[in-house]
Design an enzyme around this catalytic site. Structure first.
Site: not given
Ligand code: ZN
Length: 755
Positions: A95, A380
């Protein structure tokens, strides 16, 4: 014709000259810094990277990295130290061979590329260094024209001034696109070779490195031959640059590659905890910093933030282990199946130690976490918060106060119990142990719905209760009522995380801490941008907290919560929750170290009537046993203001030897100021006066306070009046037994009169 051609060339040469001057200027500017920083190229504005990381603190106070944050892309981070030298060299060779020599822009290559662009009118500008490619990936500044190119070069130069070659290469290796939705070399190594990048051979490295120039063409799954061709080019280049020897080259060329198509382990979906952490931080960045949600998100993912989280990975893992195994939940036919969620927090700070928002393996990021994002009916499990704690705090009851379980009719509202019938006169402790409804309603009437509502919302941090609201359907809604507050049928419901925080004061001397998921967020410059300051609030006295804790301990020892009892002997307390319509199941419980909440139900509420057992308790127990295992067994601390005295469960007064003989004496905790002065006169030498029935009175209480032995007979001169702190307990001997279940409360009964 010749003149036209000449003019044409002249224009092109001028363009070329300008191009070169421009590039020269940019390079000089970059080198000498005369342009200064490109202010629009801010780190926090990068599209990719400077990944933020999450840290946790272990029990020794050491900080460790938990994970890095990524937006949902198929990317797995690999530190440069993990990437083989072969891979680094392969990429650099093919690259950008002068990568280690240039300053971000490769001048000879750029001039060559400019000429190509000008003369051939190439669609690609080409000539990009690794640094420039990185800038392009990060900014998504993809348009091809000379001015963008100049800006890209400028930014590349500026990036090179800020970061080392290694950092730049690391970012590059983790962001390049390598076909098949793979971003970065780790994802590609997983996908094509089924290995970690660190295990790749030279041949494999070169194969992957070859993909990036033209991913569609060199895709190893679609065009394996093309990929191998390119691989040889890469290897040849490495050889010519002296990165590998002839022998290495030969061996790599002759290595036979077989490409797999593994499903990439993706970014394994992040945990529910990290989901919540992200949501909390985004919310706080928006609220406290005034950032837009888009900017907050960008900063969070790409700002290189250090996030110090409250998670305990061991707790989180214990929870995930239980929730990922469907065998830990009831087998239910049909689809969709019920869901579940759990949260565990530290009652001494409010710090969330773990959270799981659903059953099964988590497959995506930032999904619904039912522990923090769903409002469900608490049933509850709200009673300790809305009934018993406020009643004890107001001095209206003690655990041994007698309350009535009998039919009740409040303007046509007739709450019933989950069991059939009524149990008559019971202690408050028994009422909570067995989750009796009518006593809860009666006690709440004494407390008052206003007080209860304020207590739950202001002292215990439950934010989802509705005070009074007219909604789109034109109906008025309120949770300030006996039914919502006593039985937990709320307008919208509560979230599990707030429930956990609301129970924490029972463990923590009455102090409430808001739940939180991070302590600090530090930006890439080291500045703290968010901080959670632990600020406790006194929710109730430590005596009240202890008494409720003790009652909740009884729930687990012998009430509806016995399935949650820990086998290690670690004390625990908690409360079940089941709604009338059977749509929701809860267990909210604690040990001296953790508060944990488990919820179970359908996402679209639907009855769970068919369940053979309460699914929350075994789940809670499995997790709690695991996370409490490393911790020494210890009792809940009894505050100084608490005494244990012997009480007659028939009269609610101090027990005597006669009560003891009658078997109605129990040892019970009191706030010292609320100890009844009067001794029982229902039991006498002559025998037992008529006694109201009491259900399943405990003989022994857990806890460490000294027990009182009842005196052999009533001491002389005992005050006939009960101590304040016990509501409506008639000090006179009980005249008639309360018949069960039909008799409504009558004046003179030794009970609370509430209708
Ligand atoms: Zn007695």
């Amino acid at each position: 014709m010749k003149r036209i051609l000449r003019a044409f060339f002249r224009v092109f040469f001028i363009a070329l000259l300008i191009g070169m001057l421009l590039i020269g200027g940019v390079v000089a500017g970059g080198l000498f810094g005369i342009f200064g920083d490109d202010s629009s190229f801010d780190i926090s504005a990068l599209n990719l990277n400077f990944t933020s990381a999450v840290y946790y603190t272990d029990s020794a106070g050491q900080t460790h990295e938990l994970e890095r944050l990524y937006e949902s892309q198929n990317r797995i981070w690999a530190d440069i130290s993990k990437v083989p030298k072969y891979m680094q060299d392969a990429i650099v060779s093919i690259e950008d061979e002068r990568f280690y020599k240039h300053n971000g822009v490769d001048i000879p290559r750029t001039l060559k590329a400019t000429l190509t662009y000008v003369f051939k009118g190439s669609s690609s500008f080409g000539g990009s260094t690794i640094t420039q490619q990185l800038v392009k990936n990060m900014t998504e500044d993809k348009q091809i024209d000379p001015s963008r190119k100049v800006r890209e070069m400028w930014r590349a130069l500026s990036l090179e001034r800020k970061f080392s070659k290694q950092q730049i290469l690391e970012l590059y290796l983790n962001t390049i696109y390598l076909a098949n939705n793979c971003n970065g070399v780790e994802a590609a190594a997983n996908k094509y070779f089924g290995k970690d990048v660190s295990q790749l051979t030279l041949a494999q490295c070169a194969s992957i490195a070859g993909i990036t120039q033209y991913p569609a063409l060199y895709d190893p799954l679609v065009n394996p031959d093309k990929n191998i061709e390119k691989q040889h080019i890469v290897l040849k280049k490495m050889l010519s640059l002296g990165k590998i020897t002839q022998a290495e080259y030969d061996a790599a060329c002759s290595e036979k590659l077989s490409f797999l198509n593994k499903s990439v382990k993706e970014n394994q979906a992040q945990s529910y905890f990290v989901d919540q952490l992200i949501n909390d931080i985004l919310k706080d960045l928006e609220k406290q910093k005034g950032y837009s949600s888009a900017f907050a998100e960008k900063l969070l993912y790409n700002g290189g933030l250090k996030i110090y989280a409250t998670i305990d990975p061991a707790v989180q893992k214990a929870m995930e282990d239980v929730f990922e195994n469907s065998a830990n939940f009831p087998k239910v036919s049909g689809n969709p199946k019920p869901q579940a969620a759990m949260v565990v927090l530290d009652p001494y700070t409010g710090a969330i130690k773990g959270t799981v928002g659903g059953i099964g393996e988590k497959s995506a990021d930032r999904v619904l976490n039912r522990a923090s994002m769903s409002l469900r009916q608490p049933g509850s499990s709200i009673k300790p918060l809305s009934v018993y704690a406020p009643a004890i705090e107001r001095g209206l009851i003690s655990p041994s106060s007698l309350v009535l379980d009998a039919p009740i009719d409040i303007a046509g509202w007739k709450p019933s119990n989950y069991y059939s019938g009524y149990k008559g006169t019971v202690t408050a402790r028994n009422a909570l142990e067995q989750s009796m409804n009518t006593p809860a309603v009666r006690v709440l009437q004494e407390v008052g719905v206003d007080y209860s509502f304020q207590f739950v919302t202001k002292k215990l941090g439950i934010t989802s209760l509705v005070e009074s609201e007219t909604r789109d359907d034109g109906k008025a809604y309120t949770d300030k009522g006996l039914s919502p507050l006593a039985l937990g049928g709320l307008t919208d419901g509560v979230c599990a995380t707030e429930m956990a925080a609301a129970y924490a004061p029972f463990v923590n001397s009455g102090l409430y801490y808001p739940p939180y998921s991070y302590t600090r967020v530090v930006d890439s410059g080291g500045k703290t941008i968010l901080e959670h300051k632990v600020k406790p609030m006194v929710a109730m006295s430590e005596e009240t907290a202890f008494l409720v804790n003790s009652m909740l301990n009884s729930v687990v020892e012998r009430g509806t919560g016995t399935a949650a009892k820990l086998s290690s002997g670690m004390p625990a307390g908690g409360k079940t929750g089941t709604t009338d319509d059977q749509n929701d199941r809860w267990f909210v419980g604690f040990t001296p170290y953790y508060v944990g909440v488990v919820w179970y139900g359908y996402d679209q509420p639907k009855s769970l009537e068919f369940l053979a057992y309460h699914p929350c308790m075994p789940v809670w127990k499995k997790v709690m046993e695991q996370i409490n295992k490393p911790l020494p067994v210890k009792e809940f601390t009894v505050p100084r203001g608490i005494s244990k005295v012997s009480i007659c469960t028939s009269s609610g007064k101090r027990a005597t030897g006669f009560c003891n003989e009658a078997g109605t004496a129990i040892n019970e905790y009191f706030k010292s100021a609320d100890i009844p002065a009067a001794y029982c006169n229902a039991h006498t030498e002559a025998g037992i006066n008529a006694t109201p029935e009491v259900s399943s009175a405990p003989n022994e209480l857990p806890g460490g306070a000294a027990q009182e032995t009842p005196p052999p007979n009533p001491p002389a001169g005992t005050s006939p009046t009960g101590k304040p702190g016990i509501i409506n307990i008639n000090p006179a001997p009980v005249a008639t037994p309360v018949s069960i279940p039909t008799a409504p409360p009558k004046a003179g009964d030794n009970i609370i009169h509430l209708d």
